[in-house]
Design a protein around this motif. Structure first.
Motif: not given
Length: 157
Positions: A9, A16, A38, A130
């Motif tokens: 991420s 997320i 994260d 991501s």
């Protein structure tokens, strides 16, 4: 039991949040590293257990590089994957999993989603939420474990 699997991420909290919405309701979340912060964000935001490992971009040492967990009698191995050289193929991690009796192996690092079976072991890389690579879309994974069945699948987010 329904388990959400997120990896790579890289601090993109909006990604997320989008992944968690796409995955839907789960009993547990697994984060496969990059970044552990994260995973801590997910832990604070949600009311389900969050299990995580450290990736190659996690420099604080706040989590182990790998973990083993048991879910409904199935042994699951978690790793980011960089120590198993997954960017250059999966033969090393497949060999490791076969020798150690795992039912499921979860890894990330490549940012490319994939699910495959080898020697009756389920292997899943959920890709990146991501920063996808290889023409993939942002993605996450889900594993459903019930009785003797393991159902893994990739969710585009």
């Amino acid at each position: 039991m329904r388990i959400g699997v997120i990896s790579d991420s890289h601090g993109k909290r909006f990604a997320i949040d989008r992944a968690l919405k796409s995955i839907g309701e789960v009993d547990m979340l697994i984060h496969l590293g990059d970044l552990c912060s994260d995973a801590l964000y997910m832990e604070k935001s949600l009311e389900v257990p969050v299990v995580y490992v450290r990736g190659n971009c996690d420099f604080s040492g706040q989590a182990p590089y790998s973990r083993e967990i048991e879910v409904k009698g199935k042994l699951i191995f978690l790793t980011h994957g960089h120590l198993y050289r997954v960017k250059w193929g999966t033969s090393y991690i497949v060999d490791f999993a076969s020798k150690n009796g795992f039912d499921v192996v979860l890894f990330g690092h490549t940012h490319v989603p994939e699910v495959f079976w080898e020697d009756n072991i389920v292997f899943m890389n959920p890709g990146s939420v991501s920063l996808p690579r290889g023409g993939a879309s942002p993605s996450a994974g889900v594993i459903e474990v019930a009785d003797d069945k393991i159902l893994p699948y990739i969710v585009k987010i």
